[in-house]
Design a protein around this motif. Structure first.
Motif, short mmCIF file in Angstrom:
data_model
loop_
_atom_site.label_atom_id
_atom_site.label_comp_id
_atom_site.label_asym_id
_atom_site.label_seq_id
_atom_site.Cartn_x
_atom_site.Cartn_y
_atom_site.Cartn_z
N LEU A 1 3.43 -1.92 -10.05
CA LEU A 1 3.96 -0.63 -9.77
C LEU A 1 3.10 0.65 -9.61
O LEU A 1 3.79 1.85 -9.46
CB LEU A 1 5.20 -0.32 -10.89
N ALA A 2 1.76 0.35 -9.98
CA ALA A 2 1.08 1.50 -9.83
C ALA A 2 0.83 1.95 -8.35
O ALA A 2 0.94 1.31 -7.39
CB ALA A 2 -0.53 0.92 -10.25
N ARG A 3 0.48 3.38 -8.22
CA ARG A 3 0.30 3.98 -6.92
C ARG A 3 -1.03 4.15 -6.75
O ARG A 3 -2.04 4.47 -7.46
CB ARG A 3 1.03 5.13 -6.90
N PHE A 4 -1.60 3.55 -5.56
CA PHE A 4 -2.89 3.47 -5.21
C PHE A 4 -3.35 4.53 -3.92
O PHE A 4 -4.15 4.26 -3.29
CB PHE A 4 -3.50 2.17 -4.77
N GLY A 5 -2.41 5.51 -3.78
CA GLY A 5 -2.50 6.35 -2.60
C GLY A 5 -1.07 7.20 -2.49
O GLY A 5 -0.17 6.59 -3.19
N PRO A 6 -0.93 7.97 -1.74
CA PRO A 6 0.72 8.54 -1.23
C PRO A 6 1.43 7.38 -1.00
O PRO A 6 2.61 7.69 -1.54
CB PRO A 6 0.14 9.44 -0.42
N ASP A 7 1.17 6.35 -0.22
CA ASP A 7 2.45 5.50 0.18
C ASP A 7 2.02 4.20 -0.18
O ASP A 7 2.47 3.34 0.38
CB ASP A 7 2.52 5.53 1.76
N LEU A 8 1.01 3.75 -1.18
CA LEU A 8 0.51 2.44 -1.33
C LEU A 8 1.03 2.31 -2.68
O LEU A 8 0.40 2.86 -3.72
CB LEU A 8 -1.01 2.41 -1.07
N THR A 9 1.96 1.11 -3.05
CA THR A 9 2.21 0.89 -4.31
C THR A 9 2.03 -0.62 -4.46
O THR A 9 2.37 -1.55 -3.76
CB THR A 9 3.76 1.10 -4.62
N GLY A 10 1.36 -0.99 -5.95
CA GLY A 10 1.20 -2.19 -6.17
C GLY A 10 -0.22 -2.93 -5.82
O GLY A 10 -0.60 -2.44 -4.86
N ILE A 11 -0.56 -3.56 -6.81
CA ILE A 11 -2.00 -3.98 -6.45
C ILE A 11 -2.09 -5.22 -5.41
O ILE A 11 -3.07 -5.08 -4.72
CB ILE A 11 -2.68 -4.75 -7.99
N ASP A 12 -1.28 -5.84 -5.05
CA ASP A 12 -1.09 -6.77 -4.00
C ASP A 12 -1.28 -5.96 -2.66
O ASP A 12 -2.25 -6.47 -1.86
CB ASP A 12 0.22 -7.73 -4.08
N ALA A 13 -0.44 -4.97 -2.42
CA ALA A 13 -0.35 -4.21 -1.36
C ALA A 13 -1.82 -3.49 -1.22
O ALA A 13 -2.25 -3.41 -0.15
CB ALA A 13 0.70 -3.34 -1.18
N ALA A 14 -2.14 -3.01 -2.18
CA ALA A 14 -3.51 -2.09 -2.09
C ALA A 14 -4.63 -3.08 -1.97
O ALA A 14 -5.51 -2.69 -1.06
CB ALA A 14 -3.61 -1.43 -3.78
N ALA A 15 -4.91 -4.06 -2.48
CA ALA A 15 -6.01 -4.95 -2.14
C ALA A 15 -5.85 -5.56 -0.65
O ALA A 15 -7.22 -5.49 -0.11
CB ALA A 15 -5.96 -6.30 -2.91
N ARG A 16 -4.68 -5.96 -0.18
CA ARG A 16 -4.54 -6.41 1.14
C ARG A 16 -4.89 -5.04 2.26
O ARG A 16 -5.52 -5.09 3.23
CB ARG A 16 -3.40 -6.84 1.49
N THR A 17 -4.50 -3.82 2.11
CA THR A 17 -4.56 -2.83 2.91
C THR A 17 -6.03 -2.15 2.71
O THR A 17 -6.52 -1.77 3.81
CB THR A 17 -3.30 -1.61 2.32
N VAL A 18 -6.39 -1.89 1.46
CA VAL A 18 -7.66 -1.22 1.38
C VAL A 18 -8.95 -2.01 1.55
O VAL A 18 -9.85 -1.45 2.58
CB VAL A 18 -7.95 -0.63 -0.03
N PHE A 19 -8.77 -3.37 1.39
CA PHE A 19 -10.02 -4.31 1.43
C PHE A 19 -9.81 -5.43 2.16
O PHE A 19 -10.57 -6.20 2.44
CB PHE A 19 -10.46 -4.41 0.18
N GLY A 20 -8.55 -5.43 2.58
CA GLY A 20 -8.13 -6.86 3.22
C GLY A 20 -8.45 -8.18 2.76
O GLY A 20 -8.78 -9.25 3.33
N LYS A 21 -8.23 -8.23 1.29
CA LYS A 21 -8.52 -9.51 0.34
C LYS A 21 -7.51 -9.50 -0.52
O LYS A 21 -6.67 -8.75 -0.91
CB LYS A 21 -10.08 -9.49 -0.04
N GLU A 22 -7.49 -10.75 -1.34
CA GLU A 22 -6.54 -11.09 -2.22
C GLU A 22 -6.90 -10.26 -3.43
O GLU A 22 -7.95 -9.81 -3.57
CB GLU A 22 -6.44 -12.47 -2.52
N ALA A 23 -5.88 -10.03 -4.36
CA ALA A 23 -6.27 -9.32 -5.57
C ALA A 23 -7.20 -10.07 -6.53
O ALA A 23 -7.92 -9.44 -7.47
CB ALA A 23 -5.02 -8.96 -6.43
N SER A 24 -7.01 -11.57 -6.45
CA SER A 24 -7.74 -12.10 -7.26
C SER A 24 -9.22 -12.18 -6.84
O SER A 24 -9.99 -12.75 -7.72
CB SER A 24 -7.32 -13.71 -7.28
N SER A 25 -9.61 -11.67 -5.87
CA SER A 25 -11.16 -11.71 -5.42
C SER A 25 -11.62 -10.48 -5.37
O SER A 25 -12.86 -10.24 -4.92
CB SER A 25 -10.98 -12.60 -3.96
N LEU A 26 -11.11 -9.44 -6.08
CA LEU A 26 -11.77 -8.06 -6.16
C LEU A 26 -12.93 -8.08 -7.15
O LEU A 26 -12.87 -8.70 -8.25
CB LEU A 26 -10.71 -7.14 -6.68
#
Length: 691
Positions: free
Chosen positions: A275-300
């Motif tokens: 539920l964390a916000r990673f930007g004005p319109d970006l919610t959740g670690i899954d959406a953040a990892a895919r949108t910002v870095f184009g990868k899965e959250a498990s490979s950060l």
């Protein structure tokens, strides 16, 4: 037949409804006995039919409810002794007897009963209010945000930036990399794993924190602090500094207590990441990892995790626009991870280097300039109050001129050696719309000049497949007005991006015309030795040559009037804001302020890393205790010979001596005698690391 009256008690008789009431003698207006008797009989028959129907319906309903009531009666019967025993214990308690006696005494007073009833009424209203708050709690899954997409395009339809709220999956904690988990905890609650008990004092602390406007960053707050941030920001949706109602504060306390009692800490951490916000319109670690870095959250990795965790500290920052600001927050996260003992010194250094070169997917000179977001802000009013599912915003930006501008800036940075050099460029069309931009400093802020340029840059707006706004023809802007707007925008783009950069360390700017285009260039941080003195003009000439080669000659040679405004050649009061700072002092200055602990041997003060003289620092628990010791205390540091070596004092206490005396670090080779004595004392007392 008229029934005889049946006497049930003296003075009270039950009469048969079928018998007519006795008529008083001598009343000529009374109705006929036969007519009243027939009406009474019909009424009696209807009542009998209604009564028999109600009896049959009640019998059928009781037959249906009897199994349910029988099933519910069993647990109630089994719980009855427990409730009875509890009631007896409460009744036998001395406080209950005292309360009953106090109530009797209050009732005997003249206004006692009224006050007692008023107190009971207030208690009843409070109970109703609590029940209403509990019934209107927000869902634990968080608010449902519909997926929407807004695409900003160049003049030819090429995508420049994309904004929106992509949907992510709810990931279990095992699907998130350990580096991301630790970075998130370092940013939100470094003391999350501390012991915490939900006893009477813990419940009182939760209720007390719910009624505060700020969430404390202090140590030893345990799980409820992260849970409180999760509930306040992500479930209830209260923005920082926003006024909250009494009901919201009560709901916050209820949800924090509920989650703390029902869910373990890994589940709370997983829910907070989802539920964390990673930007004005970006919610959740899954959406953040895919949108910002184009990868899965498990490979950060650590650097990527620190970047995303930095975004949670300032959700208003855009990942592809405020890259420099997010990197600075990420460095603080890495320091906190080292303080928690999750990173060693070598790992922190390596992750810091990776973070300095990290750039999100889709981050370009255009997005870092902030122009797409300014245009979106101007288009928001035309899109309507309800967010669209899909929207397209077309701007005046020319991809051909933009590519030329980016190449010219890269060549100029290579010529300047790139050592702390920043270069930027802005091209305005005849109507004042932005046709090319390269930001070497901070993004554009919202000012009247930037709003006017964003409005001039807006060409077409479509919502859900239908056009909303078109600006196909725009009149030319007066030359003086366009020139003033370009100078204002250039000054905004050239703002420093770091706390330690001197705002006066700029070499100059150059403004000139290329056909119907007005071009402004600037460069900062260069030196005369590598030709930076004429760099702004050289950057302008480079771009003008490219445009002259790509476009017909008459279009470029209409007006070759160049207005030079070069700060590096300015003297006196010509342009004091753009003058070089001059000679810098050779000696390192003293530092003063509230520090941030990296480990027990290193601090960050005024944006600068400070190493305590004579100490080899430690991380983990010792660093956390040192951070608690220095919490909100002002520190004064004096240079001690090395580039980053200082002797620091908090009040009358030398911090190097404090660290060694408490066994929180080792004495460095060649440490002064007083520091060696402090270490020997800690060893003798088996303090800290010498246990």
């Amino acid at each position: 037949m008229v029934a005889e009256p049946m006497t049930t008690q003296p003075g009270r008789d039950w009469l048969d409804l079928a018998s007519p009431p006795p008529q008083p003698p001598g009343n000529p207006e009374a109705p006929a006995p036969s007519r009243l008797s027939a009406g009474s009989r019909r009424l009696s028959e209807r009542l009998e039919r209604v009564g028999s129907g109600a009896a049959r319906a009640g019998s059928a309903a009781f037959g249906h409810l009897q199994p349910v009531m029988a099933a519910a009666a069993g647990p109630l019967r089994r719980a009855a002794p427990v409730w009875q025993e509890a009631a007896e214990r409460v009744g036998a308690h001395p406080l209950a007897a005292r309360a009953a006696a106090a109530a009797r005494r209050a009732g005997a007073l003249p206004w006692g009963r009224a006050l007692l009833l008023a107190g009971l009424g207030v208690a009843g209203l409070a109970t109703v209010f609590l029940v209403w708050c509990a019934a209107t709690l927000p869902p634990l899954a968080g608010p449902q945000r519909p997926a929407r997409t807004v695409t900003v395009q160049a003049e030819d339809g090429t995508p420049l930036a994309q904004r929106g709220s992509p949907r992510g999956r709810a990931l279990p904690l095992e699907a998130v990399s350990p580096a991301m988990r630790q970075a998130f905890l370092a940013a939100q609650d470094p003391w999350f794993e501390d012991d915490y008990r939900l006893d009477a004092s813990g419940i009182a602390a939760v209720i007390n924190h719910a009624f505060r406007d700020t969430i404390s960053d202090g140590p030893r707050s345990g799980s409820p602090r992260l849970t409180q941030r999760l509930v306040r920001r992500d479930l209830i949706g209260a923005a920082p500094g926003e006024a909250r109602s009494l009901a919201d504060r009560v709901r916050e306390a209820m949800l924090v207590l509920w989650l703390s009692a029902r869910e373990d800490r890994p589940r709370i951490l997983a829910r907070a990441l989802d539920l964390a916000r990673f930007g004005p319109d970006l919610t959740g670690i899954d959406a953040a990892a895919r949108t910002v870095f184009g990868k899965e959250a498990s490979s950060l990795g650590p650097a990527e995790a620190a970047y995303l965790a930095g975004l949670t500290l300032a959700p208003g920052l855009q990942p592809d626009r405020d890259v420099t600001a997010v990197r600075a927050l990420g460095r603080d996260v890495l320091d906190d991870m080292m303080m928690m003992g999750r990173l060693t010194g070598a790992q922190r250094t390596e992750a810091g280097r990776a973070l300095d070169g990290l750039s999100p997917v889709g981050a370009t000179p255009v997005t870092r300039s902030g122009v797409p977001d300014l245009v979106l802000a101007e288009a928001a009013g035309r899109l309507g109050p309800e967010p669209p599912r899909e929207a397209v915003v077309r701007t005046t930006l020319d991809r051909e001129v933009q590519a030329m501008a980016e190449k010219a800036v890269e060549r100029r940075l290579d010529a300047a050696g790139r050592g702390g050099t920043r270069a930027g460029l802005l091209v305005l069309g005849p109507d004042g719309g932005v046709q090319a931009v390269v930001a070497g400093g901070a993004p554009l802020t919202e000012t009247p000049d930037t709003r006017r340029a964003a409005l001039a840059s807006l060409r077409h707006l479509g919502r859900d497949g239908r056009p909303v706004y078109d600006r196909l023809v725009a009149g030319p802007m007066p030359a003086a007005e366009r020139r003033g707007a370009l100078l204002s925008l250039l000054a905004d783009l050239a703002r420093p991006t770091g706390d330690t950069e001197d705002p006066g360390d700029r070499d100059g700017l150059f403004v000139g015309s290329v056909g119907d285009l007005l071009v402004g260039t600037y460069l900062s941080g260069g030196s005369a030795e590598n030709g930076a003195g004429d760099a702004p003009e050289a950057l302008f000439q480079d771009l003008a040559a490219q445009i002259a080669k790509a476009r017909p000659a008459p279009q470029v040679a209409e007006a070759r009037e160049a207005a030079r405004e070069t700060a590096s050649t300015a003297r006196g009061a010509a342009r004091p804001a753009w003058q070089n700072p001059g000679e810098r002092p050779a000696a390192a200055p003293s530092l003063r302020g509230v520090p941030r602990v990296i480990d027990t041997g290193r601090l960050r003060l005024e944006g600068q890393a400070v190493r305590l003289a004579g100490v080899e620092g430690q991380g983990g628990t010792l660093a956390r205790e040192f951070r608690q010791y220095l919490r909100r205390r002002e520190v004064t540091c004096q240079p001690a010979g090395g580039a980053d070596l200082y002797r620091c004092r908090a009040g009358d206490q030398d911090l190097s001596e404090v660290v060694l005396f408490n066994g929180a670090g080792r004495a460095a080779p060649g440490a002064p005698p007083e520091l060696q004595a402090a270490e020997a004392s800690a060893k003798a007392r088996k303090a800290g690391m010498w246990q």
